[in-house]
Design an enzyme around this catalytic site. Structure first.
Site, PDB file in Angstrom:
ATOM      1  N   ARG A  67       0.874  -1.175   0.000  1.00  0.00           N
ATOM      2  CA  ARG A  67       0.000   0.000   0.000  1.00  0.00           C
ATOM      3  C   ARG A  67       0.907   1.219   0.000  1.00  0.00           C
ATOM      4  NH1 ARG A  67      -2.727   2.950   4.421  1.00  0.00           N
ATOM      5  NH2 ARG A  67      -4.683   3.886   3.673  1.00  0.00           N
ATOM      6  N   ASN A 144      -6.893   8.139   2.754  1.00  0.00           N
ATOM      7  CA  ASN A 144      -6.490   7.553   4.029  1.00  0.00           C
ATOM      8  C   ASN A 144      -7.254   8.177   5.190  1.00  0.00           C
ATOM      9  OD1 ASN A 144      -4.442   5.914   5.624  1.00  0.00           O
ATOM     10  ND2 ASN A 144      -4.110   7.951   6.498  1.00  0.00           N
ATOM     11  N   TYR A 213      -5.385  -0.095  15.605  1.00  0.00           N
ATOM     12  CA  TYR A 213      -4.353   0.330  16.542  1.00  0.00           C
ATOM     13  C   TYR A 213      -4.899   0.158  17.961  1.00  0.00           C
ATOM     14  CZ  TYR A 213      -1.805   2.037  12.461  1.00  0.00           C
ATOM     15  OH  TYR A 213      -1.140   2.120  11.269  1.00  0.00           O
ATOM     16  N   TRP A 269       1.633  -1.448   9.042  1.00  0.00           N
ATOM     17  CA  TRP A 269       2.219  -0.102   8.975  1.00  0.00           C
ATOM     18  C   TRP A 269       3.509  -0.122   9.791  1.00  0.00           C
ATOM     19  CZ3 TRP A 269       0.763   4.228   6.274  1.00  0.00           C
ATOM     20  CH2 TRP A 269       1.529   5.372   6.525  1.00  0.00           C
TER      21      TRP A 269
END
Length: 424
Positions: A67, A144, A213, A269
């Site tokens: 990505r 995003n 997260y 990420w």
């Protein structure tokens, strides 16, 4: 978290002919009609445009998807059509599926510098020529984390409008949409409106992306959220997640295990270059693939991780297929240079086992182009280069080497590409 509401199950729509990725129920299919599960990472290209060579390293560690962070120019330097073409070429030469996202929308409504999904749609339409014909290799992630934690009701209308605008403009790509709440959807706005948004896409080809997260710190929350999409027959991927975060401690083990058990894609990420106190989210240190961090070891090499579960998209099935135990390396060198032109050599070296043929691939970083070549069968498509051995130099003993050469044109900058070698 808000009280859990029921998700509407959407009946399967009739299959449509498409040039690229499609969805059916909760599953994603590549252009060959084979199921595809994303296993990859995020790469911050717009802030590190000189690090496109990282895609070869990401592939070498087993990923099938990357990505890529882009900018519409509203917050950071705009990635123009030529640069997006270079990104796609690097994805293709490294046999990666390219998820492209506009980062300027991050935290809209709460982050003063953030721009709208409408502006992101403007950007995609402005670079449509770079994306047309790439549906087999590219998925468009409109924007995003397009809303922060306030005003999230507007996310539904804005997302629907962006999807319908892109379809009206002729985009046939699979479209990915990020959740609000900085991507974490703790308000369940995306979850509870996913079915209606999917139905609003005339191509029925929308993929939903949750970022996990600190909000996602228990197994029960993770399995419930992801399971509801699967039960409703809607495609979901974990578009970002980490092993730690400033807002809490995500349960990465459950994210990985649940994704594997349910056939759900995930994209960690991020490769490298994090700052602002979240450097712990780097998968490798200083863009060096030999320096995996704790997070990198977990994601690439741990249980349910990329190495154990990634499968390459079958759209790359016509390319070189590695043979077990057979490896090679390719070393690129400029042997002479003059105004507008240069000469180069590539040395191919077999690994610890003999090989019978080799294929070298790369993507030109600065628009260089071949003029002549020798001792290899070379083909080019845009920036993408493929060089195959000939009848007399493909067979190499263990540790043996051979070279092939070329002349090429250049203008402005003549940076060396990152060459990959596949042996059979």
């Amino acid at each position: 978290m808000a009280a859990v509401a029921a998700m509407t199950t959407l009946p399967a729509a009739p299959a449509q002919a498409a040039a690229g990725f499609t969805v059916s129920g909760s599953r994603i299919f590549d252009a060959n009609g084979n199921a595809f599960v994303m296993r990859g990472v995020n790469h911050a290209h717009t802030w590190y445009p000189d690090k496109l060579g990282s895609l070869a390293d990401i592939k070498a560690l087993g990923a099938n998807t990357v990505r890529v962070v882009l900018s519409s120019g509203d917050r950071w330097t705009r990635n123009d059509a030529a640069d997006v073409t270079r990104v796609i070429d690097h994805c293709k030469v490294n046999r990666l599926i390219c998820v492209l996202e506009v980062h300027d929308t991050t935290g809209y409504g709460e982050e003063s510098a953030a721009t709208t999904l409408a502006r992101a749609a403007d950007y995609w339409i402005s670079i449509k020529d770079a994306l047309a014909g790439q549906e087999r290799y590219v998925i468009l992630n409109i924007g995003n984390e397009p809303y922060g934690n306030t005003g999230t009701a507007g996310w539904v209308t804005d997302t629907r409008n962006a999807i319908t605008r892109l379809r009206a403009a002729g985009f046939e790509h699979s479209i990915m949409v990020d959740a609000p709440n900085w991507g974490q959807d703790w308000s369940f706005t995306m979850r509870d409106n996913a079915a209606s948004l999917f139905a609003a896409d005339p191509r029925r080809n929308t993929i939903f992306s949750i970022h996990m997260y600190g909000v996602w710190d228990t197994a029960a929350e993770i399995t419930d959220y992801l399971g509801r999409f699967r039960a409703a027959g809607l495609p979901i991927v974990v578009g970002e997640f980490g092993h730690a975060h400033s807002d809490g401690d995500p349960d990465e083990d459950t994210i990985l295990a649940t994704a594997e058990a349910q056939g759900i894609g995930y994209l960690g990420w991020s490769w490298s270059g994090n700052g602002g106190g979240v450097e712990y989210l780097d998968l490798v240190t200083d863009f060096d693939a030999t320096r995996l961090t704790t997070w990198g070891e977990r994601l690439f090499n741990g249980p349910n991780g990329i190495k154990a579960t990634s499968r390459e998209a079958t759209v790359y099935g016509v390319g070189p297929t590695p043979s077990p135990g057979k490896t090679c390396t390719a070393t690129y060198a400029v042997t002479g240079q003059w105004s507008g032109g240069f000469q180069g050599a590539v040395t191919v070296k077999a690994g610890t086992a003999p090989i019978s043929s080799w294929t070298v691939t790369w993507a030109w970083p600065n628009g260089q182009r071949f003029t002549t070549s020798w001792n290899a069968a070379v083909t080019s498509s845009g920036d993408t280069v493929t060089a195959r051995s000939l009848s007399y130099n493909g067979s190499l003993p263990a540790g043996g080497s051979t070279s092939w050469g070329f002349t090429a044109s250049w203008s402005g900058t003549n940076a060396a590409p990152t060459a990959s070698c596949t042996a059979a």
